[in-house]
Every structure is written in C-alpha cells, then in structure tokens.
Design a protein around this motif. Structure first.
Motif, PDB file in Angstrom:
ATOM      1  N   GLU A  20       0.834  -1.216   0.000  1.00  0.00           N
ATOM      2  CA  GLU A  20       0.000   0.000   0.000  1.00  0.00           C
ATOM      3  C   GLU A  20       0.863   1.258   0.000  1.00  0.00           C
ATOM      4  OE1 GLU A  20      -3.569   0.523   1.868  1.00  0.00           O
ATOM      5  OE2 GLU A  20      -4.301  -1.345   0.989  1.00  0.00           O
ATOM      6  N   LEU A  21       1.934   1.247   0.781  1.00  0.00           N
ATOM      7  CA  LEU A  21       2.831   2.401   0.790  1.00  0.00           C
ATOM      8  C   LEU A  21       3.499   2.584  -0.567  1.00  0.00           C
ATOM      9  CD1 LEU A  21       4.632   2.350   4.250  1.00  0.00           C
ATOM     10  CD2 LEU A  21       3.193   4.165   3.314  1.00  0.00           C
ATOM     11  N   ILE A  22       3.919   1.505  -1.171  1.00  0.00           N
ATOM     12  CA  ILE A  22       4.549   1.593  -2.492  1.00  0.00           C
ATOM     13  C   ILE A  22       3.553   2.195  -3.494  1.00  0.00           C
ATOM     14  CG2 ILE A  22       5.510   0.271  -4.427  1.00  0.00           C
ATOM     15  CD1 ILE A  22       6.560  -1.732  -2.183  1.00  0.00           C
ATOM     16  N   GLN A  23       2.298   1.775  -3.434  1.00  0.00           N
ATOM     17  CA  GLN A  23       1.272   2.336  -4.328  1.00  0.00           C
ATOM     18  C   GLN A  23       1.099   3.829  -4.087  1.00  0.00           C
ATOM     19  OE1 GLN A  23      -2.157  -0.130  -3.562  1.00  0.00           O
ATOM     20  NE2 GLN A  23      -1.551  -1.648  -5.087  1.00  0.00           N
ATOM     21  N   LEU A  24       1.070   4.243  -2.821  1.00  0.00           N
ATOM     22  CA  LEU A  24       0.967   5.671  -2.507  1.00  0.00           C
ATOM     23  C   LEU A  24       2.178   6.420  -3.063  1.00  0.00           C
ATOM     24  CD1 LEU A  24      -0.310   8.113  -1.029  1.00  0.00           C
ATOM     25  CD2 LEU A  24       1.016   7.412   0.990  1.00  0.00           C
ATOM     26  N   PHE A  25       3.366   5.858  -2.894  1.00  0.00           N
ATOM     27  CA  PHE A  25       4.586   6.492  -3.387  1.00  0.00           C
ATOM     28  C   PHE A  25       4.550   6.617  -4.914  1.00  0.00           C
ATOM     29  CE2 PHE A  25       8.016   6.075   0.106  1.00  0.00           C
ATOM     30  CZ  PHE A  25       7.087   6.328   1.102  1.00  0.00           C
ATOM     31  N   ILE A 128       7.611   6.862   8.522  1.00  0.00           N
ATOM     32  CA  ILE A 128       7.147   7.307   7.200  1.00  0.00           C
ATOM     33  C   ILE A 128       5.843   8.086   7.340  1.00  0.00           C
ATOM     34  CG2 ILE A 128       6.229   6.512   4.970  1.00  0.00           C
ATOM     35  CD1 ILE A 128       8.330   4.165   5.193  1.00  0.00           C
ATOM     36  N   ALA A 129       4.913   7.568   8.135  1.00  0.00           N
ATOM     37  CA  ALA A 129       3.633   8.262   8.336  1.00  0.00           C
ATOM     38  C   ALA A 129       3.864   9.659   8.899  1.00  0.00           C
ATOM     39  CB  ALA A 129       2.734   7.444   9.258  1.00  0.00           C
ATOM     40  N   SER A 130       4.750   9.780   9.864  1.00  0.00           N
ATOM     41  CA  SER A 130       5.061  11.094  10.445  1.00  0.00           C
ATOM     42  C   SER A 130       5.683  12.024   9.420  1.00  0.00           C
ATOM     43  CB  SER A 130       6.008  10.941  11.640  1.00  0.00           C
ATOM     44  OG  SER A 130       5.378  10.268  12.687  1.00  0.00           O
ATOM     45  N   ASP A 131       6.597  11.492   8.623  1.00  0.00           N
ATOM     46  CA  ASP A 131       7.264  12.304   7.598  1.00  0.00           C
ATOM     47  C   ASP A 131       6.276  12.755   6.527  1.00  0.00           C
ATOM     48  OD1 ASP A 131       9.651  13.480   6.432  1.00  0.00           O
ATOM     49  OD2 ASP A 131       9.619  11.849   4.958  1.00  0.00           O
ATOM     50  N   ILE A 140      -1.049   6.652   5.283  1.00  0.00           N
ATOM     51  CA  ILE A 140      -1.889   5.462   5.398  1.00  0.00           C
ATOM     52  C   ILE A 140      -1.836   5.010   6.859  1.00  0.00           C
ATOM     53  CG2 ILE A 140      -2.104   3.043   4.718  1.00  0.00           C
ATOM     54  CD1 ILE A 140      -0.668   3.809   2.104  1.00  0.00           C
ATOM     55  N   ASN A 141      -2.976   4.636   7.410  1.00  0.00           N
ATOM     56  CA  ASN A 141      -2.967   4.066   8.753  1.00  0.00           C
ATOM     57  C   ASN A 141      -2.566   2.602   8.638  1.00  0.00           C
ATOM     58  OD1 ASN A 141      -3.463   2.973  11.271  1.00  0.00           O
ATOM     59  ND2 ASN A 141      -5.187   4.328  11.660  1.00  0.00           N
ATOM     60  N   THR A 142      -1.376   2.283   9.114  1.00  0.00           N
ATOM     61  CA  THR A 142      -0.833   0.927   8.964  1.00  0.00           C
ATOM     62  C   THR A 142      -0.851   0.144  10.275  1.00  0.00           C
ATOM     63  OG1 THR A 142       1.438   1.701   9.318  1.00  0.00           O
ATOM     64  CG2 THR A 142       0.644   1.640   7.035  1.00  0.00           C
ATOM     65  N   ASP A 143      -1.701   0.561  11.213  1.00  0.00           N
ATOM     66  CA  ASP A 143      -1.812  -0.176  12.472  1.00  0.00           C
ATOM     67  C   ASP A 143      -2.311  -1.593  12.202  1.00  0.00           C
ATOM     68  OD1 ASP A 143      -0.996   1.998  13.954  1.00  0.00           O
ATOM     69  OD2 ASP A 143      -3.026   2.569  14.559  1.00  0.00           O
ATOM     70  N   TYR A 144      -1.768  -2.536  12.948  1.00  0.00           N
ATOM     71  CA  TYR A 144      -2.124  -3.950  12.791  1.00  0.00           C
ATOM     72  C   TYR A 144      -3.628  -4.183  12.960  1.00  0.00           C
ATOM     73  CZ  TYR A 144      -2.147  -9.003  13.658  1.00  0.00           C
ATOM     74  OH  TYR A 144      -2.406 -10.345  13.616  1.00  0.00           O
TER      75      TYR A 144
END
Length: 150
Positions: A20-25, A128-131, A140-144
């Motif tokens: 998901e992060l890669i897609q956002l990037f 990454i989320a903070s940055d 993206i909220n990546t919480d488990y």
C-alpha cells in the motif's frame, strides 16, 4: 493461534501495508519526501538481508540502498514469499549465527529474528507516516488492528 500461524499473519500484514505504501509512493512520486523513500527502501532491504542471514545466503543489497520505486513491489513480494518459506522449513528455535553490517558476529533464534523484522518494519512505517504528514501528505494508517478489521 499457533506461533507459525501468527508469524504468517504478521508477514501478510507487513507485506500488505508495504504494498500500500509503495502504491501511494507511485501515485504521489513527485511529492514524496526523500526521507520517506529512504525509510521504505530500508525496511524492505532489511527484511531481504535478514532472510538471507537465516538462509545463510550472500547478501546482495545494502541496508540503506535506494532502489527504483518500480522494483519495490517485486522486492517486497519476494521478501514475503521467502519469509513464508522460512516459516515452513526452519524451526523457530534454531539458532542462526550471522555478521551484522559492521562485521560483528551474533547468534539469535529464527523466532527472535522474525519478530525483529516485523517490529522493525512497523517502526519505520510509523516514521514514514510522520514524515508524510509533516510534508502535507495524508499517511496510510498501517496499524495492525486496522489490517485485522478488513
């Protein structure tokens, strides 16, 4: 839940949110901060390095190496599949002797290493989320628990 099943689940979680992060990037590639790119590469590279250590293979990537964004999905998928293979073929209690990036020899169980990989990735996804948020990009909220609610 059995230990191996739990680790399979956490690797699936790890894989899912990395993708998901890669897609956002990819979608926002013009505005993604350099720090976030560095951290995403780092967490994917680190999993590859730990897999290689467990399997006693040569390490072919530097822990802070920046690889082309278009290749990260494949690296992440390879890491995921290799991690699942490790879970199905190596006892979690097996001790692995390896050298760290400074050449110092250590020994840990496969279970310790696997837990480290997941924890390490979660830690850096939070960075990454903070940055991203600091640079005006909705993270993206990546919480488990959000993964488990799907």
């Amino acid at each position: 839940m059995e230990t191996n099943d739990f680790f399979k689940d956490t690797f699936e979680y790890n894989y899912h949110f990395n993708q998901e992060l890669i897609q956002l990037f990819e979608k926002e590639k013009q505005i993604i901060p350099e720090k976030s790119i560095k951290l995403l590469n780092h967490l994917i590279n680190a999993q590859e390095i730990w897999n290689a250590r467990i399997l006693n293979q040569d390490i072919s990537v530097d822990v802070w190496e920046i690889r082309p964004l278009e290749n990260l999905k494949n690296h992440n998928e390879t890491n995921y599949n290799q991690s699942l293979s490790i879970l199905s073929s190596i006892e979690l209690s097996k001790k692995i002797e390896y050298k760290n990036s400074k050449g110092i020899v250590f020994s840990n169980t496969v279970q310790d290493i696997i837990f480290h990989v997941i924890n390490h990735s979660t830690y850096h996804r939070a960075q990454i989320a903070s940055d991203l948020a600091a640079n005006g990009i909705e993270p993206i909220n990546t919480d488990y628990i959000f993964y488990k609610r799907k």
